[in-house]
Design an enzyme around this catalytic site. Structure first.
Site, PDB file in Angstrom:
ATOM      1  N   TYR A 155      41.010  45.635  43.352  1.00  0.00           N
ATOM      2  CA  TYR A 155      42.534  45.668  42.633  1.00  0.00           C
ATOM      3  C   TYR A 155      43.490  44.746  43.433  1.00  0.00           C
ATOM      4  O   TYR A 155      43.011  44.522  44.601  1.00  0.00           O
ATOM      5  CB  TYR A 155      43.073  47.132  42.525  1.00  0.00           C
ATOM      6  CG  TYR A 155      43.545  47.828  43.857  1.00  0.00           C
ATOM      7  CD1 TYR A 155      42.596  48.101  44.889  1.00  0.00           C
ATOM      8  CD2 TYR A 155      44.890  47.986  43.950  1.00  0.00           C
ATOM      9  CE1 TYR A 155      43.288  48.775  46.020  1.00  0.00           C
ATOM     10  CE2 TYR A 155      45.499  48.436  45.136  1.00  0.00           C
ATOM     11  CZ  TYR A 155      44.476  48.907  46.241  1.00  0.00           C
ATOM     12  OH  TYR A 155      45.046  49.586  47.168  1.00  0.00           O
ATOM     13  N   ARG A 206      43.066  36.782  47.593  1.00  0.00           N
ATOM     14  CA  ARG A 206      42.415  37.660  48.073  1.00  0.00           C
ATOM     15  C   ARG A 206      41.466  38.561  47.002  1.00  0.00           C
ATOM     16  O   ARG A 206      40.235  38.810  47.292  1.00  0.00           O
ATOM     17  CB  ARG A 206      43.402  38.778  48.769  1.00  0.00           C
ATOM     18  CG  ARG A 206      42.690  39.910  49.403  1.00  0.00           C
ATOM     19  CD  ARG A 206      43.895  40.888  50.166  1.00  0.00           C
ATOM     20  NE  ARG A 206      44.865  41.504  49.123  1.00  0.00           N
ATOM     21  CZ  ARG A 206      46.034  41.844  49.419  1.00  0.00           C
ATOM     22  NH1 ARG A 206      46.082  41.949  50.706  1.00  0.00           N
ATOM     23  NH2 ARG A 206      46.715  42.503  48.332  1.00  0.00           N
ATOM     24  N   GLU A 223      45.976  50.362  60.431  1.00  0.00           N
ATOM     25  CA  GLU A 223      47.120  50.024  59.596  1.00  0.00           C
ATOM     26  C   GLU A 223      47.585  51.391  59.081  1.00  0.00           C
ATOM     27  O   GLU A 223      47.149  52.532  59.257  1.00  0.00           O
ATOM     28  CB  GLU A 223      46.603  49.260  58.448  1.00  0.00           C
ATOM     29  CG  GLU A 223      45.308  49.797  57.658  1.00  0.00           C
ATOM     30  CD  GLU A 223      44.766  48.623  56.814  1.00  0.00           C
ATOM     31  OE1 GLU A 223      45.512  47.727  56.431  1.00  0.00           O
ATOM     32  OE2 GLU A 223      43.501  48.727  56.417  1.00  0.00           O
ATOM     33  N   LEU A 230      43.084  45.471  56.012  1.00  0.00           N
ATOM     34  CA  LEU A 230      43.247  44.540  54.986  1.00  0.00           C
ATOM     35  C   LEU A 230      44.208  43.341  55.275  1.00  0.00           C
ATOM     36  O   LEU A 230      45.247  43.612  55.843  1.00  0.00           O
ATOM     37  CB  LEU A 230      44.047  45.457  53.553  1.00  0.00           C
ATOM     38  CG  LEU A 230      44.122  44.589  52.437  1.00  0.00           C
ATOM     39  CD1 LEU A 230      42.662  44.467  51.721  1.00  0.00           C
ATOM     40  CD2 LEU A 230      44.993  45.154  51.435  1.00  0.00           C
ATOM     41  N   ARG A 270      24.459  55.448  34.526  1.00  0.00           N
ATOM     42  CA  ARG A 270      24.680  55.728  36.139  1.00  0.00           C
ATOM     43  C   ARG A 270      23.675  54.976  36.838  1.00  0.00           C
ATOM     44  O   ARG A 270      22.354  55.902  36.708  1.00  0.00           O
ATOM     45  CB  ARG A 270      25.081  57.115  36.316  1.00  0.00           C
ATOM     46  CG  ARG A 270      25.360  57.592  37.753  1.00  0.00           C
ATOM     47  CD  ARG A 270      25.955  58.523  37.792  1.00  0.00           C
ATOM     48  NE  ARG A 270      26.456  59.010  39.373  1.00  0.00           N
ATOM     49  CZ  ARG A 270      25.582  59.383  40.055  1.00  0.00           C
ATOM     50  NH1 ARG A 270      24.270  59.430  39.937  1.00  0.00           N
ATOM     51  NH2 ARG A 270      26.225  59.508  41.300  1.00  0.00           N
ATOM     52  N   LYS A 277      39.476  44.955  49.014  1.00  0.00           N
ATOM     53  CA  LYS A 277      40.765  45.572  48.443  1.00  0.00           C
ATOM     54  C   LYS A 277      39.875  46.530  47.204  1.00  0.00           C
ATOM     55  O   LYS A 277      40.172  46.054  46.245  1.00  0.00           O
ATOM     56  CB  LYS A 277      41.823  44.892  47.983  1.00  0.00           C
ATOM     57  CG  LYS A 277      43.179  45.683  47.788  1.00  0.00           C
ATOM     58  CD  LYS A 277      44.363  44.718  47.754  1.00  0.00           C
ATOM     59  CE  LYS A 277      45.423  45.602  47.155  1.00  0.00           C
ATOM     60  NZ  LYS A 277      45.943  46.635  47.974  1.00  0.00           N
TER      61      LYS A 277
HETATM   62  N1  PDD Z   1      48.534  48.427  49.451  1.00  0.00           N
HETATM   63  N2  PDD Z   1      46.856  47.711  54.077  1.00  0.00           N
HETATM   64  C1  PDD Z   1      46.227  48.557  53.202  1.00  0.00           C
HETATM   65  C2  PDD Z   1      45.203  49.595  53.352  1.00  0.00           C
HETATM   66  C3  PDD Z   1      46.891  48.469  51.703  1.00  0.00           C
HETATM   67  O1  PDD Z   1      46.499  49.362  50.737  1.00  0.00           O
HETATM   68  C4  PDD Z   1      47.715  47.345  51.590  1.00  0.00           C
HETATM   69  C5  PDD Z   1      48.329  47.247  50.262  1.00  0.00           C
HETATM   70  C6  PDD Z   1      48.249  46.459  52.396  1.00  0.00           C
HETATM   71  C7  PDD Z   1      49.203  45.447  52.431  1.00  0.00           C
HETATM   72  O2  PDD Z   1      48.670  44.367  51.751  1.00  0.00           O
HETATM   73  P1  PDD Z   1      49.562  43.570  50.686  1.00  0.00           P
HETATM   74  O3  PDD Z   1      50.764  43.128  51.653  1.00  0.00           O
HETATM   75  O4  PDD Z   1      48.877  42.274  50.278  1.00  0.00           O
HETATM   76  O5  PDD Z   1      50.289  44.562  49.924  1.00  0.00           O
HETATM   77  C8  PDD Z   1      47.502  46.784  53.789  1.00  0.00           C
HETATM   78  C9  PDD Z   1      49.067  48.041  48.125  1.00  0.00           C
HETATM   79  C10 PDD Z   1      50.352  47.703  47.906  1.00  0.00           C
HETATM   80  C11 PDD Z   1      48.739  49.472  47.223  1.00  0.00           C
HETATM   81  O6  PDD Z   1      47.401  50.129  47.469  1.00  0.00           O
HETATM   82  O7  PDD Z   1      49.526  50.061  46.414  1.00  0.00           O
END
Ligand code: PDD
Length: 284
Positions: free
Chosen positions: A32, A51, A179, A204, A99, A147
């Site tokens: 996503y 990405r 993170e 990420l 599945r 992601k």
């Molecule tokens: N999340 N690290 C993780 C684990 C994340 O899920 C996200 C983003 C980030 C930051 O990435 P970016 O700057 O590209 O949004 C870092 C999104 C916003 C979400 O899951 O809603």
């Protein structure tokens, strides 16, 4: 009523359906992106597409739609749902098939879903107050650079934070912060140096992170991409997180310990301003 996009169609959210055999549903075999919307425009769409392709590649997931077509769908949804501030969520799964742990034939079409959500990005109460975070073990799988929609641990720890009266959880592996539950984590040292973990399988690669580190360079702040411990974080002068929907978000407490003076500090405040201005100017 909100309009969403499912596999080529714009439909009212109540009428949108995905197969019970969808691999996103059964195996979390889906990726996503979340792109934020400011003034009705998309922030850093190209970065998100880059990405997305990396995630698709790492998972060997066939996908043939063009970025321009995805952009058109993003724009159409923003327009149909009259979103001025918020986000567009895009999810692509490996499609629906009986599945089986083995991937289906490449000819099985992916499931493509997009929807919008409104959110106050600029005038955000949490950003004004500053977040309280708790620290938790990072028990996610070892490919946090992709992601995927496999977000259960992130969801569990965010809930744990809420139960403890905090706003978010910072995850820790081998004593070092990786993170936040859905954001990248930073500290600011006494001399103004911004420290954040370097890119690896452990985090990420945030699109906001890239943009914010560029902004930091522009205001002459020193940036060190290295791991930091929870103890280092607790004695930092400032701390913050970044994400598409949080922008630059101050952290004022870690495990009950006040960071700096316990209110958003000058570095994070300036970075939030600059990031907001810059991304607003280049949003498309
Ligand atoms: N999340 N690290 C993780 C684990 C994340 O899920 C996200 C983003 C980030 C930051 O990435 P970016 O700057 O590209 O949004 C870092 C999104 C916003 C979400 O899951 O809603």
């Amino acid at each position: 009523m909100r309009t969403v996009y499912v596999n080529g169609n714009y439909v009212p959210e109540e009428e949108a359906t995905v197969s019970v055999f969808d691999r996103g549903f059964l195996f979390a075999d889906a990726i996503y992106e979340v792109t934020s919307i400011l003034d009705g425009n998309l922030i850093d769409f190209d970065g998100h597409m880059k990405r997305l392709h990396r995630s698709l590649n790492e998972l060997k997931m066939p996908f043939y739609m063009k970025d321009a077509d995805l952009m058109a769908i993003h724009r159409e949804l923003v327009s149909r749902n009259a979103i001025t501030e918020g986000l567009v969520y895009l999810q692509i799964s490996r499609g629906a098939a009986d599945r089986d742990f083995i991937f289906p034939a490449a000819s099985v079409p992916p499931t493509v879903v997009l929807f919008t959500q409104e959110k106050e990005l600029i005038d955000n109460a949490l950003a004004k107050r500053g977040q309280k975070v708790i620290t938790v073990d990072d028990l996610r799988w070892r490919r946090c650079d992709i992601k995927t929609v496999q977000l259960l641990w992130a969801s569990i720890v965010k809930n744990e934070a809420k139960v403890k009266g905090a706003d978010d959880a910072w995850m820790v592996r081998d004593g070092f912060v990786t993170e936040g539950s859905s954001n990248n984590a930073y500290i600011v040292e006494g001399d103004g140096t911004i420290v954040t973990r370097s890119f690896s399988y452990d985090i990420l690669s945030g699109i906001t992170r890239t943009a914010v580190l560029k902004c930091a360079g522009e205001i002459g702040a020193k940036v060190e991409e290295r791991s930091f411990t929870v103890d280092e974080a607790k004695v930092a002068t400032e701390a913050f997180s970044t994400s598409a929907t949080g922008f630059v978000n101050p952290v004022v407490e870690i495990d009950g310990v006040k960071i700096g003076t316990g209110v958003p500090g000058p570095v994070v405040t300036r970075l939030r301003e600059i990031y907001t201005e810059t991304s607003r100017a280049v949003a498309v």
